[in-house]
Design an enzyme around this catalytic site. Structure first.
Site, PDB file in Angstrom:
ATOM      1  N   ASN A   9      -1.979   2.264 -13.255  1.00 37.92           N
ATOM      2  CA  ASN A   9      -2.373   2.897 -12.000  1.00 37.92           C
ATOM      3  C   ASN A   9      -1.078   3.341 -11.310  1.00 37.92           C
ATOM      4  OD1 ASN A   9      -3.367   3.589  -9.512  1.00 37.92           O
ATOM      5  ND2 ASN A   9      -4.525   1.692  -9.200  1.00 37.92           N
TER       6      ASN A   9
ATOM      7  N   ARG B  93      -5.691   5.382 -14.466  1.00 41.11           N
ATOM      8  CA  ARG B  93      -6.415   5.881 -13.312  1.00 41.11           C
ATOM      9  C   ARG B  93      -5.889   7.291 -13.042  1.00 41.11           C
ATOM     10  NH1 ARG B  93      -6.912   3.258  -7.392  1.00 41.11           N
ATOM     11  NH2 ARG B  93      -8.475   4.717  -6.661  1.00 41.11           N
TER      12      ARG B  93
ATOM     13  N   HIS C 228     -12.613   7.821  -5.057  1.00 40.43           N
ATOM     14  CA  HIS C 228     -12.909   6.375  -5.157  1.00 40.43           C
ATOM     15  C   HIS C 228     -14.063   6.100  -6.126  1.00 40.43           C
ATOM     16  CE1 HIS C 228     -10.936   5.808  -0.981  1.00 40.43           C
ATOM     17  NE2 HIS C 228     -10.109   5.383  -1.907  1.00 40.43           N
TER      18      HIS C 228
ATOM     19  N   HIS D 129     -16.071   1.924   1.001  1.00 39.41           N
ATOM     20  CA  HIS D 129     -14.821   1.505   0.361  1.00 39.41           C
ATOM     21  C   HIS D 129     -13.721   1.651   1.412  1.00 39.41           C
ATOM     22  CE1 HIS D 129     -11.792   1.330  -3.002  1.00 39.41           C
ATOM     23  NE2 HIS D 129     -11.078   1.866  -2.021  1.00 39.41           N
TER      24      HIS D 129
ATOM     25  N   ASN E 161      -6.594   1.088   1.882  1.00 34.99           N
ATOM     26  CA  ASN E 161      -5.621   1.982   2.522  1.00 34.99           C
ATOM     27  C   ASN E 161      -6.207   3.378   2.621  1.00 34.99           C
ATOM     28  OD1 ASN E 161      -3.355   0.443   3.236  1.00 34.99           O
ATOM     29  ND2 ASN E 161      -2.884   0.188   1.056  1.00 34.99           N
TER      30      ASN E 161
ATOM     31  N   ARG F 224      -3.946   8.538   6.491  1.00 39.20           N
ATOM     32  CA  ARG F 224      -4.557   9.881   6.365  1.00 39.20           C
ATOM     33  C   ARG F 224      -5.537  10.118   7.513  1.00 39.20           C
ATOM     34  NH1 ARG F 224      -6.639   9.179   0.386  1.00 39.20           N
ATOM     35  NH2 ARG F 224      -5.261   7.395   0.145  1.00 39.20           N
TER      36      ARG F 224
ATOM     37  N   ASP G 134      -1.433  -0.809   8.502  1.00 36.11           N
ATOM     38  CA  ASP G 134      -2.015  -2.031   7.954  1.00 36.11           C
ATOM     39  C   ASP G 134      -3.011  -2.627   8.941  1.00 36.11           C
ATOM     40  OD1 ASP G 134      -2.267  -4.913   7.286  1.00 36.11           O
ATOM     41  OD2 ASP G 134      -0.833  -4.354   5.727  1.00 36.11           O
TER      42      ASP G 134
ATOM     43  N   GLU H  54     -11.383  -1.755  -9.539  1.00 33.44           N
ATOM     44  CA  GLU H  54     -11.203  -0.444 -10.172  1.00 33.44           C
ATOM     45  C   GLU H  54     -10.521  -0.573 -11.533  1.00 33.44           C
ATOM     46  OE1 GLU H  54      -9.536   0.348  -6.325  1.00 33.44           O
ATOM     47  OE2 GLU H  54     -10.328   2.387  -6.395  1.00 33.44           O
TER      48      GLU H  54
HETATM   49  P1  ADP Z   1      -5.470   0.198  -1.605  1.00 34.33           P
HETATM   50  O1  ADP Z   1      -6.319   1.304  -1.072  1.00 34.33           O
HETATM   51  O2  ADP Z   1      -4.008   0.470  -1.541  1.00 34.33           O
HETATM   52  O3  ADP Z   1      -5.959  -0.393  -2.914  1.00 34.33           O
HETATM   53  P2  ADP Z   1      -6.547  -2.226  -0.403  1.00 34.33           P
HETATM   54  O4  ADP Z   1      -7.939  -2.005  -0.859  1.00 34.33           O
HETATM   55  O5  ADP Z   1      -5.792  -3.393  -0.959  1.00 34.33           O
HETATM   56  O6  ADP Z   1      -5.636  -0.951  -0.511  1.00 34.33           O
HETATM   57  O7  ADP Z   1      -6.601  -2.378   1.206  1.00 34.33           O
HETATM   58  C1  ADP Z   1      -5.450  -2.543   1.967  1.00 34.33           C
HETATM   59  C2  ADP Z   1      -5.857  -2.731   3.405  1.00 34.33           C
HETATM   60  O8  ADP Z   1      -6.673  -3.903   3.494  1.00 34.33           O
HETATM   61  C3  ADP Z   1      -4.683  -2.948   4.361  1.00 34.33           C
HETATM   62  O9  ADP Z   1      -4.879  -2.187   5.541  1.00 34.33           O
HETATM   63  C4  ADP Z   1      -4.797  -4.427   4.695  1.00 34.33           C
HETATM   64  O10 ADP Z   1      -4.321  -4.729   5.979  1.00 34.33           O
HETATM   65  C5  ADP Z   1      -6.292  -4.616   4.652  1.00 34.33           C
HETATM   66  N1  ADP Z   1      -6.668  -6.020   4.550  1.00 34.33           N
HETATM   67  C6  ADP Z   1      -6.491  -6.890   3.532  1.00 34.33           C
HETATM   68  N2  ADP Z   1      -6.930  -8.124   3.877  1.00 34.33           N
HETATM   69  C7  ADP Z   1      -7.380  -8.035   5.152  1.00 34.33           C
HETATM   70  C8  ADP Z   1      -7.963  -8.946   6.090  1.00 34.33           C
HETATM   71  N3  ADP Z   1      -8.152 -10.227   5.781  1.00 34.33           N
HETATM   72  N4  ADP Z   1      -8.296  -8.480   7.318  1.00 34.33           N
HETATM   73  C9  ADP Z   1      -8.097  -7.188   7.645  1.00 34.33           C
HETATM   74  N5  ADP Z   1      -7.575  -6.279   6.822  1.00 34.33           N
HETATM   75  C10 ADP Z   1      -7.223  -6.691   5.599  1.00 34.33           C
END
Ligand code: ADP
Length: 407
Positions: A12, A103, A191, A218, A221, A251, A292, A389
């Site tokens: 990925n 991916r 996604h 979904h 990020n 975004r 984040d 994924e």
């Molecule tokens: P990606 O799209 O890069 O795969 P992820 O699916 O891992 O990303 O999601 C990342 C996001 O999930 C970040 O904004 C992170 O802060 C948020 N996140 C992860 N755990 C928690 C939690 N316990 N509470 C709130 N947000 C969370």
């Protein structure tokens, strides 16, 4: 001595990171398409070309390595990939992979499923680069690097768009002159690997709901929502590119296209607009603090609160829109980093949906991120299903490996 099980690598390649997972194909998967290869180890390099850091773990959590590198040693994706592969192959006592699953963000309208990669496929994927400028070039770099080093190794492309191929024309249209639609300026949706996984998972955990009208949120990020009927995509919030729909970490989501024209007329270059829309907008843009979600939820800043409020409001609006497409709603599923882990965000989104859909969360189940987080009395059940994924890519790669006689 028994022969080792075949090994598949899942790659990925993102804009500043490369993730590689090693999956082992169990004997049962040689016959049965539904047997999932099992994760053996995972490695990733973040901060490529800036502050490279390699982390690798075995599936049971044992750390293989956690190391920072000088930029000169990992200047690009090619170097990153070689380093991860070397690290993981040592961890796995050098069992060579029998296939690599990638991916790939954009497969356009051509690819409704995963596909074996050859020169013709690479040429088609290259043409789609302008539609996914931050992701597709890195996906192709990894594919070409492996093809250069091992031309005969089976490589499989698994697309984020494929799950959405075959939707009604209404779901794909934008109201531009029709010839642009014919040229491919249309809403593709993304996604799809996550949605395909969730559709499969929902069938296992709640087959009755999986048959019905389901919206999957979904929220990672990147964030999008998908309307499914009977496990098939009917519509989704992302469009021609992965910018559309609800706001995300960095975004913007849907905005008035006139805003882009306005900024261009003010003298902002296309590159500057692009980097703002992809990298400086969304939660980061509104809060001015972070992309984040955890950082924003922990912050006292009024702009962090505004960003989170807007995110929940827009997610709920998109759910309303997709429910119209489905003509009702039988289940709502949350997944990905925010969706699967944040009771707070689920509660904020669902608060907008109480009056219209009779959705009511069970605070204890939601707080514990249980599989079902709604009350029994909730008119629409709400579920939390973590996505996978990479597991989906391993499954598709094993299938193509089997079809091509490699298992
Ligand atoms: P990606 O799209 O890069 O795969 P992820 O699916 O891992 O990303 O999601 C990342 C996001 O999930 C970040 O904004 C992170 O802060 C948020 N996140 C992860 N755990 C928690 C939690 N316990 N509470 C709130 N947000 C969370």
């Amino acid at each position: 001595m028994s022969t080792p099980h075949p090994v598949i690598l899942v790659v990925n390649a993102g804009s500043s990171s490369v993730k590689v997972s090693i999956y082992v194909v169990p004997d049962a998967a040689h016959e049965n398409v539904d047997i999932q290869p099992s994760l053996a180890a995972h490695g990733q390099i973040e901060g490529i070309g800036v502050a490279p850091r390699l982390v690798a773990r075995m599936a049971d959590g044992r750390e293989v390595t956690d190391q920072k590198f000088p930029v000169e040693q990992v200047p690009d994706h090619d170097a990153a990939f070689r380093l991860i592969r070397l690290t993981l192959s040592v961890a796995l006592r050098d069992t060579p992979p029998v296939a690599i699953g990638h991916r790939v963000v954009h497969g356009g309208s051509d690819f409704a499923d995963a596909v074996r990669i050859d020169d013709a496929v690479i040429a088609k994927l290259q043409k789609l680069v302008p539609l996914a400028p931050l992701h597709q070039p890195h996906n192709l770099t990894a594919i070409r690097a492996i093809r250069g080093a091992a031309p005969d190794l089976l490589q499989v492309a698994c697309f984020d768009t494929a799950f959405h191929v075959g939707r009604d024309e209404l779901a794909q249209l934008m109201a531009l002159p029709y010839e642009y639609y014919e040229q491919g300026v249309r809403r593709y949706g993304f996604h799809g690997l996550s949605y395909a996984y969730i559709a499969r998972r929902l069938k296992q955990v709640a087959p009755d709901l999986a048959e019905g009208r389901v919206i999957v949120a979904h929220l990672g990020n990147g964030a999008s929502l998908c309307a499914m009927r009977g496990g098939k995509s009917v519509d989704s919030t992302m469009g021609l590119t992965a910018l559309d729909g609800m706001p995300m970490g960095t975004r913007c989501g849907s905005i008035d296209p006139g805003a882009v024209l306005y900024l261009a007329a003010q003298g902002m270059s296309t590159d500057a607009i692009q980097s703002m829309l992809y990298g400086q907008s969304g939660l980061k843009g509104i809060s001015g603090i972070s992309s984040d979600m955890r950082a924003l939820l922990a912050s006292d800043s009024p702009r962090a609160k505004l960003a989170v409020d807007y995110y929940a409001y827009r997610a709920a609006q998109e759910i309303g829109k997709l429910a119209v497409t489905l003509g009702g709603l039988d289940a709502l599923v949350f997944t990905a980093g925010v969706g699967a882990n944040s009771p707070d965000i689920r509660a904020r989104i669902c608060a907008h949906l109480t009056d219209l859909f009779g959705i009511s969360l069970d605070p204890t189940a939601n707080g514990d991120s249980c599989q079902r987080v709604s009350r029994d009395a909730s008119r629409v059940p709400v579920l939390v299903l973590p996505t996978d994924e990479e597991g989906m890519i391993a499954l598709s790669t094993a299938r193509i490996l089997r079809e091509s006689g490699g298992l």
